[in-house]
Enzyme design. Sequence first.
Site, short mmCIF file in Angstrom:
data_model
loop_
_atom_site.label_atom_id
_atom_site.label_comp_id
_atom_site.label_asym_id
_atom_site.label_seq_id
_atom_site.Cartn_x
_atom_site.Cartn_y
_atom_site.Cartn_z
N SER A 9 37.57 35.51 46.45
CA SER A 9 38.15 36.49 45.53
C SER A 9 38.27 37.83 46.26
O SER A 9 39.02 37.93 47.23
CB SER A 9 37.32 36.58 44.25
OG SER A 9 38.02 37.24 43.23
N ASP A 21 45.09 28.67 39.44
CA ASP A 21 44.33 29.91 39.27
C ASP A 21 45.11 30.86 38.37
O ASP A 21 46.23 31.25 38.68
CB ASP A 21 44.08 30.55 40.64
CG ASP A 21 43.01 31.63 40.61
OD1 ASP A 21 42.88 32.30 39.57
OD2 ASP A 21 42.34 31.83 41.64
N GLU A 73 38.04 39.29 31.25
CA GLU A 73 37.95 39.14 32.70
C GLU A 73 37.40 40.38 33.38
O GLU A 73 36.64 40.28 34.36
CB GLU A 73 39.33 38.81 33.27
CG GLU A 73 39.33 38.56 34.77
CD GLU A 73 38.57 37.31 35.17
OE1 GLU A 73 37.86 37.35 36.18
OE2 GLU A 73 38.67 36.28 34.47
N GLU A 74 37.75 41.57 32.89
CA GLU A 74 37.45 42.80 33.63
C GLU A 74 36.53 43.78 32.91
O GLU A 74 35.98 44.66 33.53
CB GLU A 74 38.75 43.53 33.98
CG GLU A 74 39.83 42.66 34.62
CD GLU A 74 39.43 42.05 35.96
OE1 GLU A 74 38.30 42.27 36.42
OE2 GLU A 74 40.25 41.33 36.55
N HIS A 120 40.14 29.74 39.26
CA HIS A 120 39.56 30.74 40.15
C HIS A 120 38.11 30.43 40.51
O HIS A 120 37.68 30.72 41.62
CB HIS A 120 39.66 32.12 39.51
CG HIS A 120 39.33 33.24 40.44
ND1 HIS A 120 40.04 33.48 41.60
CD2 HIS A 120 38.35 34.18 40.41
CE1 HIS A 120 39.53 34.53 42.23
NE2 HIS A 120 38.50 34.96 41.54
#
Length: 670
Positions: free
Chosen positions: A538, A613, A129-130, A645
């Site tokens: 977001s 989400d 994800e990051e 999301h």
Amino acid sequence: MLVNADVLAPDREKLSDEELGRRERQRTAALSGIVEYSFAPSGRALLFPLGGELYNYVLAKPATDALSRITHSQGFATDSSISPRGGYVAYVRDQNLYTYDLAKKKEKALTSDGRGPIKNGMAEFVAQEEMDRRTGYWWSPDDTHIAFARVDETPVKITQRFEIAADNVATFAQRYPAAGDANVLVRVGVADVRTGATTWIDLGPETDIYLARVNWLPDGRTIAIQRESRDQRRLDLLFADIATGKTHPVLTETSDSWIELHDELTFLNKAREFVWASSRDGFPHLYLYDYEGRLVRRLTAGDWSVDDFRARAIKAVDEQRRLLYFTATAKSPVERHLYSVSLDTQDPHKMDRITREDGLHSIVMPPDASFYVDTFNSTEQPPQVSVHGPDGALTTYLLENRLDGNHPAAPYLVENSVPEFGTLAAADGQQLHYRLFKPLHFDPKKQYPAIVDVYGGPGAQRVLNSWSGSSFIQILTRAGYVVFQLDNRGTAFRGTAFQSPIHGKLGEIEVADQVSGAHWLGSQAFVDPSRIGVWGWSYGGYMTLMLMFKAPDVFKAGAAGAPVTDWSLYDTHYTERYLKSPKHNSAGYEASSVLPYAKDLQGKLLVLHGMADDNVLFLHSTKLFRRLQDLGKPFEVMVYPGAKHGLVRQHDGRHAYATILRFFNQNLIP
């Protein structure tokens, strides 16, 4: 058409939990059928997954014999790849790493302890994800070994997450590493493909680290590991001997704010040297090192970034001619172009620009740099794919996409708004780039309502010389709105001084810049300053809330999608990068939350959120709902049962966009 997914797998595919999560991280969760494929190194075969099985399609064979299935319903195979020499396929199944010998048609398990919190060959949640790392294994160049991550999620606290669908409520025991909490434990092993024997790599005594990147050196006996500290202010490049597992540091990058991870590590084949990117002087640039970590020379320099919007900036190295090809923002931050520089340069400011058309050039080159494929778009040209020689000369179009009378978009072009570009000065004097779209049938004598389309978060850029012909922006302009986008300080591709002011406290510098932009927008004769709205998703949803709460005199209406409301609820790697840990910066977390400012809401507010989400948890919005209710503040809500999301990219997106448009029409149109 080579393969029709509806014929090959006519039943609706049921994805495993791991594959569902992986597709959500890739924002492809709304897609079905064949969603990815990879070429064999020879270019003569294709590997693709479908419904948990893996298929191989040999292009040289007749269509009736070309397709074969590799796996046979032993479980759901995910993250598949073909080995560099084409002899094997690797994949993950039931949290273990497998290989398949294409010649012998034989499967082999390289790990066996994957179950429960133990996952082999898989990237953990924050890596996907990051950290832009979506795999947990890496092939050696000679097909003999695979390096892989062994992830132990035991330390990560289990939280109960509810996914509310239209007809049921499911409870998931999710290991979500919230800011300040424990992360997974990661080890790196190297497995011998033939014997299955594994050598474990020494990553050092500190276990609270991030495994950022893994690459193989050309010798096939050494791996390069990028080890990032928990506070993300130190990045070590380690070389590891796969026979012994011993590592030694080659170079170290440090930062007073945070290290931006990248994929700009390229090893030369004819010299014991590699190209490395560093932002040590304030902008990402390229440097040539030897294997001992000694700087050979700097390759690029200037107040611009070596960057590609969505891929590696280093495209190829022509070692014969000693030329390095890369993409960068040297011409303008709102464009991307292909450049070349000599590996023997004596002047890092000297380079050659190859692409010429103004706009965004996304480049793919073969390793020998003998040609390149350019996917190009601009405000005036929808995506176009062409083949060029290494000097930029056009060879042919693969997809010209000529915007003429026969183009599918031709009937709508007259209604499209083409943006105007400009810059504004931030409080510290840095230039902020903006994009302004005027409404359909624009009359400069009229005053129009305006909408600020915001993201505003780190790692992103909205103001680009890019095609916007099929976007929500065009829906808004056709409805009579001026649409304004501004890249505030803290956003990407502008260097350290532009990005780092947000370190330690979010929602302050970004808000100040967006408010300045809105003031400028409201000062234009064609904008009604009393009818300015804002919307975002977001981080953009977070920014929308902050702008509505902190600048209630500026923004009359705001639509916040999937907003972060309390950063202590968000994941470790993203949040701590900018806010440090809650233990060391509790005041920063409090000041960066939207909740303390909710009391100042005056305008009309709409909050949208997917009720399943797993990134920005629905809990963020419910905390906000409770706070606004306790304060007696009116607001509107639209929730999406079962949605995650990437809502606006998925099937619920149409409804969400229609809801946002209706909301603004009710509150900004007199």
